[in-house]
Design a protein around this motif. Structure first.
Motif, PDB file in Angstrom:
ATOM      1  N   LYS A 181       0.811  -1.146  -0.056  1.00 44.76           N
ATOM      2  CA  LYS A 181       0.012   0.062  -0.057  1.00 44.76           C
ATOM      3  C   LYS A 181       0.877   1.068  -0.034  1.00 44.76           C
ATOM      4  O   LYS A 181       2.006   1.461   0.638  1.00 44.76           O
ATOM      5  N   SER A 182       0.487   2.153  -0.803  1.00 45.73           N
ATOM      6  CA  SER A 182       1.125   3.326  -0.726  1.00 45.73           C
ATOM      7  C   SER A 182       0.358   4.433  -0.026  1.00 45.73           C
ATOM      8  O   SER A 182      -0.671   4.289   0.379  1.00 45.73           O
ATOM      9  N   PHE A 183       1.086   5.651   0.199  1.00 41.86           N
ATOM     10  CA  PHE A 183       0.300   6.794   0.810  1.00 41.86           C
ATOM     11  C   PHE A 183       0.327   7.877  -0.088  1.00 41.86           C
ATOM     12  O   PHE A 183       1.239   8.385  -0.743  1.00 41.86           O
ATOM     13  N   VAL A 184      -1.086   8.125  -0.220  1.00 45.42           N
ATOM     14  CA  VAL A 184      -1.409   9.422  -1.644  1.00 45.42           C
ATOM     15  C   VAL A 184      -1.906  10.299  -0.789  1.00 45.42           C
ATOM     16  O   VAL A 184      -2.656  10.359   0.048  1.00 45.42           O
ATOM     17  N   VAL A 185      -1.338  11.570  -1.406  1.00 46.05           N
ATOM     18  CA  VAL A 185      -1.844  12.845  -0.858  1.00 46.05           C
ATOM     19  C   VAL A 185      -2.014  13.843  -2.070  1.00 46.05           C
ATOM     20  O   VAL A 185      -1.612  13.785  -3.148  1.00 46.05           O
ATOM     21  N   ILE A 186      -3.385  14.383  -1.975  1.00 44.19           N
ATOM     22  CA  ILE A 186      -3.737  15.469  -2.981  1.00 44.19           C
ATOM     23  C   ILE A 186      -3.549  16.920  -2.277  1.00 44.19           C
ATOM     24  O   ILE A 186      -4.208  16.889  -1.142  1.00 44.19           O
ATOM     25  N   VAL A 187      -2.591  17.689  -2.836  1.00 40.51           N
ATOM     26  CA  VAL A 187      -2.646  18.885  -2.199  1.00 40.51           C
ATOM     27  C   VAL A 187      -3.285  19.962  -3.208  1.00 40.51           C
ATOM     28  O   VAL A 187      -2.760  20.133  -4.373  1.00 40.51           O
ATOM     29  N   ASP A 188      -4.427  20.435  -2.678  1.00 35.57           N
ATOM     30  CA  ASP A 188      -5.107  21.529  -3.613  1.00 35.57           C
ATOM     31  C   ASP A 188      -4.966  22.914  -2.908  1.00 35.57           C
ATOM     32  O   ASP A 188      -4.802  23.287  -1.890  1.00 35.57           O
ATOM     33  N   ILE A 189      -4.393  23.560  -4.015  1.00 39.41           N
ATOM     34  CA  ILE A 189      -3.597  25.033  -3.872  1.00 39.41           C
ATOM     35  C   ILE A 189      -4.307  26.262  -4.480  1.00 39.41           C
ATOM     36  O   ILE A 189      -4.519  26.041  -5.659  1.00 39.41           O
ATOM     37  N   ILE A 190      -4.642  27.420  -3.897  1.00 45.12           N
ATOM     38  CA  ILE A 190      -5.118  28.445  -4.634  1.00 45.12           C
ATOM     39  C   ILE A 190      -4.170  29.580  -4.151  1.00 45.12           C
ATOM     40  O   ILE A 190      -3.998  29.823  -2.804  1.00 45.12           O
ATOM     41  N   SER A 191      -3.440  30.202  -5.226  1.00 41.40           N
ATOM     42  CA  SER A 191      -2.626  31.019  -5.074  1.00 41.40           C
ATOM     43  C   SER A 191      -3.701  32.492  -4.984  1.00 41.40           C
ATOM     44  O   SER A 191      -4.546  32.652  -5.320  1.00 41.40           O
TER      45      SER A 191
END
Length: 101
Positions: free
Chosen positions: A2-12
């Motif tokens: 199993k892997s560790f998945v991260v989605i980083v949502d960014i608004i500048s």
């Protein structure tokens, strides 16, 4: 594994888009070279250039946490303290479906 998945949502911030993009791009090579980094991809919305997201895959949560505490990432956070309007981190799990005919 199993892997560790991260989605980083960014608004500048609208007036900081170019600086934000440059700062985010500066993370790519150094992060991809880290132990445990499987995927580290940056994306930019075609219709809203202030919207970015990272798709990250790490071998373990601990290796991702180590990345978040590196000296270069700490320096990046200080450098960009006034650049982003919103940042959210989403830890994800890949769902596999079996298909039958």
């Amino acid at each position: 594994m199993k892997s560790f998945v991260v989605i980083v949502d960014i608004i500048s911030k609208k007036d900081k888009v170019d600086f934000a993009k440059e700062a985010l791009l500066s993370l790519l090579d150094v992060t991809r070279a880290e132990q445990g980094c499987v995927v580290f991809d940056l994306h930019q919305d075609k219709e809203n250039p202030a919207h970015f997201f990272f798709y990250e895959v790490w071998e373990t949560k601990e290796l991702w946490e180590a990345h978040m505490n590196t000296a270069y990432f700490t320096a990046y956070k200080e450098k960009t303290a006034d650049v982003f309007a919103e940042i959210s981190f989403n830890v994800m799990t890949k769902i596999d479906m079996e298909t039958s005919c």
